[in-house]
Every structure is written in C-alpha cells, then in structure tokens.
Scaffold this active site. Structure first.
Site, PDB file in Angstrom:
ATOM      1  N   GLY A 234       4.923  39.010  44.816  1.00 45.52           N
ATOM      2  CA  GLY A 234       5.956  39.132  43.802  1.00 45.52           C
ATOM      3  C   GLY A 234       6.166  37.842  43.048  1.00 45.52           C
ATOM      4  O   GLY A 234       5.662  36.779  43.445  1.00 45.52           O
ATOM      5  N   PRO A 235       6.920  37.899  41.947  1.00 47.30           N
ATOM      6  CA  PRO A 235       7.184  36.690  41.156  1.00 47.30           C
ATOM      7  C   PRO A 235       7.950  35.655  41.961  1.00 47.30           C
ATOM      8  O   PRO A 235       8.576  35.977  42.978  1.00 47.30           O
ATOM      9  CB  PRO A 235       8.031  37.223  39.973  1.00 47.30           C
ATOM     10  CG  PRO A 235       7.803  38.693  39.951  1.00 47.30           C
ATOM     11  CD  PRO A 235       7.525  39.103  41.360  1.00 47.30           C
ATOM     12  N   PRO A 236       7.935  34.407  41.518  1.00 51.61           N
ATOM     13  CA  PRO A 236       8.675  33.357  42.242  1.00 51.61           C
ATOM     14  C   PRO A 236      10.183  33.631  42.239  1.00 51.61           C
ATOM     15  O   PRO A 236      10.740  34.097  41.249  1.00 51.61           O
ATOM     16  CB  PRO A 236       8.349  32.082  41.456  1.00 51.61           C
ATOM     17  CG  PRO A 236       7.104  32.393  40.706  1.00 51.61           C
ATOM     18  CD  PRO A 236       7.135  33.855  40.415  1.00 51.61           C
ATOM     19  N   GLY A 239      12.604  36.407  46.654  1.00 48.84           N
ATOM     20  CA  GLY A 239      13.102  36.519  48.022  1.00 48.84           C
ATOM     21  C   GLY A 239      12.052  36.839  49.055  1.00 48.84           C
ATOM     22  O   GLY A 239      12.382  37.405  50.106  1.00 48.84           O
ATOM     23  N   HIS A 457      17.905  31.316   8.754  1.00 48.47           N
ATOM     24  CA  HIS A 457      16.874  31.774   9.686  1.00 48.47           C
ATOM     25  C   HIS A 457      17.481  32.677  10.758  1.00 48.47           C
ATOM     26  O   HIS A 457      16.987  33.785  11.008  1.00 48.47           O
ATOM     27  CB  HIS A 457      16.205  30.554  10.338  1.00 48.47           C
ATOM     28  CG  HIS A 457      15.043  30.891  11.213  1.00 48.47           C
ATOM     29  ND1 HIS A 457      13.744  30.714  10.828  1.00 48.47           N
ATOM     30  CD2 HIS A 457      14.981  31.411  12.473  1.00 48.47           C
ATOM     31  CE1 HIS A 457      12.924  31.095  11.808  1.00 48.47           C
ATOM     32  NE2 HIS A 457      13.668  31.517  12.828  1.00 48.47           N
ATOM     33  N   GLU A 458      18.565  32.210  11.391  1.00 54.62           N
ATOM     34  CA  GLU A 458      19.198  33.014  12.436  1.00 54.62           C
ATOM     35  C   GLU A 458      19.837  34.269  11.855  1.00 54.62           C
ATOM     36  O   GLU A 458      19.818  35.338  12.484  1.00 54.62           O
ATOM     37  CB  GLU A 458      20.243  32.174  13.184  1.00 54.62           C
ATOM     38  CG  GLU A 458      19.690  30.954  13.890  1.00 54.62           C
ATOM     39  CD  GLU A 458      18.665  31.309  14.938  1.00 54.62           C
ATOM     40  OE1 GLU A 458      18.720  32.427  15.488  1.00 54.62           O
ATOM     41  OE2 GLU A 458      17.779  30.488  15.212  1.00 54.62           O
ATOM     42  N   ASP A 532       8.622  32.026  17.094  1.00 57.89           N
ATOM     43  CA  ASP A 532       8.524  33.398  16.584  1.00 57.89           C
ATOM     44  C   ASP A 532       7.064  33.805  16.415  1.00 57.89           C
ATOM     45  O   ASP A 532       6.650  34.901  16.817  1.00 57.89           O
ATOM     46  CB  ASP A 532       9.245  33.509  15.235  1.00 57.89           C
ATOM     47  CG  ASP A 532      10.714  33.145  15.321  1.00 57.89           C
ATOM     48  OD1 ASP A 532      11.260  33.265  16.428  1.00 57.89           O
ATOM     49  OD2 ASP A 532      11.293  32.754  14.304  1.00 57.89           O
TER      50      ASP A 532
END
Length: 659
Positions: A234-236, A239, A457-458, A532
């Site tokens: 599983g990903p880091p 658990g 831009h935002e 982007d």
C-alpha cells in the site's frame, strides 16, 4: 516502589576505559622509573666545571650514557659563595648529597683527556662512566604502536559492523547475527486491533493469521496448511507497520521486527548469515512472527540492476531468504509478514504462493475510515465541544493515516500558538491548508501588476470550473502566496472509482482556465501556469497511452503494471505511433484551451467582477461565487446541503495535489 522509580545513574561500562588505563600505567612507569636526580640538578657548563675542578671543589664526576656529566661537590665547597645557589637540603629536609651540577660534555674523548690532565696535576676527585636504560621506555616503544594499531582496527570494525548498535551486529565477532528486535508479548507489544482505525478489509485478512497462531489445530485437523507469509502492500502512511504490530499484540507470540536494510552490509555473506540467524531464532521461539518492513530493500527483482556482471551481495541475501522461506514446514508455526509500497519491483520468486501466500492491499482510507482515524488521533487532544469529525473527514480526501495524524498535531500547534484553550474547527482547516498548500507568506513582495495577473489567473480557474458540469466546483480562492505557489484554490471533487472521458476533459479545461484568463484579459500569457500545464500534460498522455480514450490510437494501452518497462531503453511503440501520440496529446490540450477561452469570453464581465473582488479581499469563498454567477444549474442536491470533500490545487509554479 521508590527503588523501582529511582533511575540508575551508574556510568555504563565502556571498553575504551581499559585502553586508557593501560596507556596511563605505561606512561607512569616510564616517568617514575626515570632518573629523577638527573633531572633536578642545576645546569652549568664546561668552563665553570673546569674552574670548580681547579679550585678543588669537585668530589666526583659521573658521565651518564656518554652524553651528560653529573658533578658532586664536597661539603666544604658548598659553603663557598660561588655555590650559594645550590640548596643545602632536599624537599624531604635531608642533606643535599648531589649531584649538584649537570652539563653536556660534548666530545667524550676530549672531556676524558681533561679529566686525566686534572688528575695529573694532583687534583683529588673521582670520575666514572655509567650507562642507564629505562626498560619501560623500550617496551613502550615496541608495544605502543602495536596497541594503537589494534585499537584503531577494532574501532573501524565496530563502525563497519553497526557501530555498537543494539542487537547481534554490534560486535565484530557477531556481525553475522540477526539485528531483529524481539518484542515480548507480555511487556513490549501493547498495540491491538482496537488501536487500528479503518483498514477493515486488511484487518479481516490478518485476523485469520492471528487465529492460525492461536488455534493451529482447528485448521490442520481438516488437512489445511497454515499460510507461510503475508505481504502488506500500500501507499506510504496507510498503516502497514501499525497493522503488523497489532497482529503481534493480538496473537501474543514473540514478534521479530526489522527493516529490509538491516540485512545490507558491506561484508560479503553477512546478509545471508543474518537471514539464517533470524529464522533460527524464530523457529526456536515457535510459534512466532517475523516482520520485515520495507522488504523491497532486499527483495528487488534479480539481475535488473547488475550491469557490471559482478557478484551482488543483495542477491545472495535474497536467495538465502527464498531458501529459508521454502524450508519452513506447516508444523513450525512461524509466519512471515512483510510490508512494502513498491510491490511492482519485487522478485517473482518471492511473490509466488508457498512463500507469500497472501497479498493484502492496504489502501488509502475512505470517508468513513477517515472519520474513525480522526477519532483515534483526537483522543489526546483537547478539542472544542462543537468539533464535528464528519466535517473533518470530508475536508481530507486522499489523506493517509499518517497525514491525518499530522493534521491533528498541526491543528493543536496552531491553537496553542493563538493562545486557545481548545482546538476548534478553524484550527483544523488552517492545518489542512498548511499541510497541503504550504506556509502562508503574507509578506512576500509582489508588484501590483503581478498581483493583478495572479488574481485573474485564479478567477479564470474559478469561473471555468463553475460553468462546467463535470469540473469540481470551487470552495475557496486566495491570492496569498503559499509555499512555492503564488495563488491557491480549494475544490470539491467527488471520490470517483471510475472516470469518464467528459469528466477528464472538463477537469483539463478548468485547469487551463487560468492561462486562458490571462490571454482573454491581457492578451498575454506568463510562466505562472507551469503546474497547470504539467497536470494537463499528464492527463492527456494518460488518456491516449494508458486508458485508451483516444479514437485515433484506439483501444490500446502502453501501460505496464509489472514495472518491467522501467528497465527497457526502448518504447513499446514505433516512431510513427510516437508521432501520432504527440499530435493527439497536443490536439486534446489545445482544444480544451480554446474551449476555456470561449467560456471566459462569454462571461468576461463576471470574470472581471470576480477578479476585482479577489484583489479587494485576497480570499473569497463559495458564497461570493454564487452572488456573481448564481447557483450551478447541474449542481447535485447533496452538494447544496452539505460541504463535500475539498482539495487544494496549487497554481502558478507550485505542484498540484489531487486526491
């Protein structure tokens, strides 16, 4: 009870003290066995000595090692003014019997001739020649280099074999011993499945392993065999290690824990020796569990990185591990657990049934599991009564258990920094912003022209995402710099299991809305859309080469889930196909860019209004967008009733983070 709590302040034994004591003893013997009288006599010269000799003051002359002469005066001479500087008694209040002077003789032959001439003149005195040796000085000259060499050799060997670390590898003669840490079920391992929130599917899998160790006859009586190993993938931060500790705590058996890198050593054969010793210890304490964290350190596929053709110590360690796992019988009751986030690079022989019979995938937690994880980590934190864990779970999509623990800790630090008595909702929102977006930099110097560009831009991102059906609607926009980005936007994505073509295209169009807004308003573009462009490039390439969502390429994928293509120097398609792929990627991106420009041209007045409000307030929320654009016609009722999951997408040079 008082004795138990009193810490032991006695100094720990260290072998280097023995070396220091030996050297001190040798040096002291050298000093105390030297001729102290020789060193205490006053200095004189040959001319003064001849004058004293001619005056009849000299009683005796002793030449030491043909270099120095010790002069003894008679008692009558000591009373003369010429010798008044000579002390009459020693430091023990005894009469000073000499030597009273000492000097360098120079040429021994010439000095002896002068003594004989003095004798011929009738001067009464004695002279003698002596040779003195300090036996300890001779021994030190032989032994000290040898002792230093042995000491340096032992020091280097200890460093190379683990530097005195805990476990068998700390001493040079135990370098081949296993460095696994043994957790005793009665004292050390306190973690149980109650301490592991979420991971329901994985807990069910490992619960059977616990049952195997507790009641092996229940399964072997029917002819079944106990699984030899289970691999947690599983990903880091999801658990995996915590789950392994919970297995040890529930099974209440000896638990050997170590990392894959503990087998790696610079000496040939040490890794294999440690594997043999580890499995021997586990069999002696059967039933037991061996847990190897980050097993990809030694379990990588063989023959992939060995370009030199030389012998690889890591491959020898892996071969020994494979042999030991094959040598386990079903009656030994020893189970191997391993964890990795790179299962694609592991050797096929390690993954086969009979070694790791089960592969348990530990995925990122969903909404319900995130709530459970929050409840675990909030126990030691003083929170306000109005805090809602459902809301916190919805604000952290894509977060692992470790990320959630970090959020809780960061929220507590923020609350303490602000002098609060309890951690409230706003502290957690600030903590999420801090972790995902970076540190807020309100004092960063930005020119008015740059600030205006960032605002449009935002605003372009917000406008396009609000107008598209499948794009994630916006929650908050800010032009306050965070981390490496100059602006940030929080969105409300759905946690989808599958993604359709129109959904990907709408997301790409919304991502390009920032650059499109610069083109529409200023008729110029800037470097602020780096993240982007990186994001849409990855999405477009995935559409064409991975998911088969392009009509010209067709239902083909060039994705290799085994990871074998990482070691190839050639691409799995021809040069002609590569040109077609590049053209299709470019066409998809340009089409969505023109689409974003058309949308912003149509709503240019609303875009300007939104940008002006953003320049004024620096931070705007969903309510501000509704006042300008109105409600989204395709917005779901569930989204209007409650605040769904949010995510931060960093723009203007920062990396984008998606769930």
């Amino acid at each position: 009870m008082a004795d138990e709590k009193t810490p032991n302040k006695k100094p720990k034994f260290n072998a280097y003290w023995i070396y220091a004591i030996l050297i001190a003893v040798l040096l002291s013997m050298t000093v105390f066995n030297s001729d102290s009288q020789w060193q205490d006599a006053p200095r004189t010269n040959v001319s003064d000595f001849e004058r004293y000799l001619n005056d009849g003051d000299v009683k005796k002359v002793v030449v030491i090692n043909k270099q120095r002469a010790l002069v003894y005066l008679d008692q009558e001479a000591l009373a003369k003014d010429a010798h008044k500087k000579i002390p009459k008694t020693t430091f023990l209040k005894q009469a000073n019997t000499g030597p009273h002077y000492e000097f360098e003789i120079g040429d021994l032959t010439l000095f002896q001739e002068r003594l004989q001439e003095a004798k011929a003149k009738g001067i009464q005195f004695d002279y003698d020649f002596k040779t003195k040796h300090n036996i300890w000085t001779d021994y030190i000259g032989i032994l000290l280099p040898l002792v230093l060499f042995i000491g340096i050799w032992i020091f280097l060997m200890r460093r190379m074999s683990g530097g005195g670390a805990a476990g068998g590898g700390g001493q040079i003669f135990n370098i081949g011993k296993s460095r696994a840490k043994l957790f005793d079920e009665k004292t050390d391992t306190k973690v149980s499945f109650k301490d592991v929130a979420g991971l329901e599917g994985a807990k069910e899998e490992v619960q059977e392993i616990v049952d195997f160790l507790k009641n092996p006859d229940k399964y072997t009586s029917l002819g079944g065999k106990i699984p030899k190993g289970a691999l947690l993938v599983g990903p880091p931060g999801t658990g995996k290690t915590l789950l392994a500790k919970a297995v040890a705590g529930e099974a209440k058996v000896p638990f050997f824990s170590l990392s894959g890198s503990d087998f790696v050593e610079m000496f040939v054969g040490v890794g294999a020796s440690r594997v043999r010793d580890l499995f021997k210890q586990a069999k002696d304490k059967s039933p037991s569990i061996i847990f190897i964290d980050e097993i990809d350190a030694i379990g990588r596929a063989r023959g992939k990185s060995n370009f030199t053709g030389s012998n690889d110590e890591r491959e020898n360690t892996l071969n020994q591990l494979l042999t030991e796992m094959d040598g386990f019988g079903s009656k030994e009751n020893v189970i191997i657990l391993a964890a990795t986030n790179r299962a694609d690079v592991l050797d096929k022989a390690l993954m086969r049934a009979g070694r790791f019979d089960r592969q348990i995938y530990v995925d990122l937690p969903d909404l319900r599991e995130r709530k459970e994880i929050f409840e675990v980590h909030l126990k030691p934190i003083k929170t306000s009564e109005s805090l809602d864990t459902d809301f916190l779970a919805k604000q952290t999509p894509g977060f692992s258990g470790a990320d959630i623990a970090n959020v809780c800790n960061e929220a507590a630090l923020i609350a303490a920094r602000n002098g609060k008595k309890g951690v409230d909702k706003q502290d957690f929102l600030d903590a999420v912003d801090r972790i995902v977006g970076g540190l807020e930099k309100k004092n960063k110097i930005i020119t008015p022209e740059e600030k205006k560009t960032i605002a449009y831009h935002e605003a372009g991102h917000a406008t396009v995402s609000w107008m598209l059906e499948h794009a994630a609607p916006l929650v908050k926009v800010t032009i306050v710099p965070r981390g490496q980005s100059l602006g940030a936007a929080w969105y409300l994505p759905e946690e989808r299991l599958i993604v359709r073509t129109e959904q990907m295209l709408d997301e790409m169009c919304a991502t390009l809305g920032g650059r499109a807004a610069e083109k529409v308003i200023f008729n110029k573009i800037s470097t602020g859309a780096l993240s982007d462009l990186e994001k849409v490039m990855k999405q477009a390439r995935a559409m064409v080469t991975v998911y088969g969502l392009n009509n010209k390429i067709g239902n083909l994928t060039y994705y290799d889930s085994t990871g074998q293509s990482d070691y190839n120097f050639s691409k799995p398609y021809s040069e002609e196909t590569a040109q077609v792929i590049d053209k299709e990627i470019s066409a998809i991106i340009e089409e969505q860019y023109e689409r974003a420009i058309a949308l912003l041209e149509k709503h240019k007045d609303k875009l300007t209004t939104l940008a002006d409000r953003l320049l004024e307030k620096e931070v705007i929320f969903k309510d501000d967008l509704e006042k300008i654009f109105g409600s989204r016609p395709f917005e779901k009722k569930e989204e209007q009733k409650e605040t769904p999951e949010s995510i931060l997408e960093k723009e203007d040079g920062g990396e984008s983070k998606a769930s």
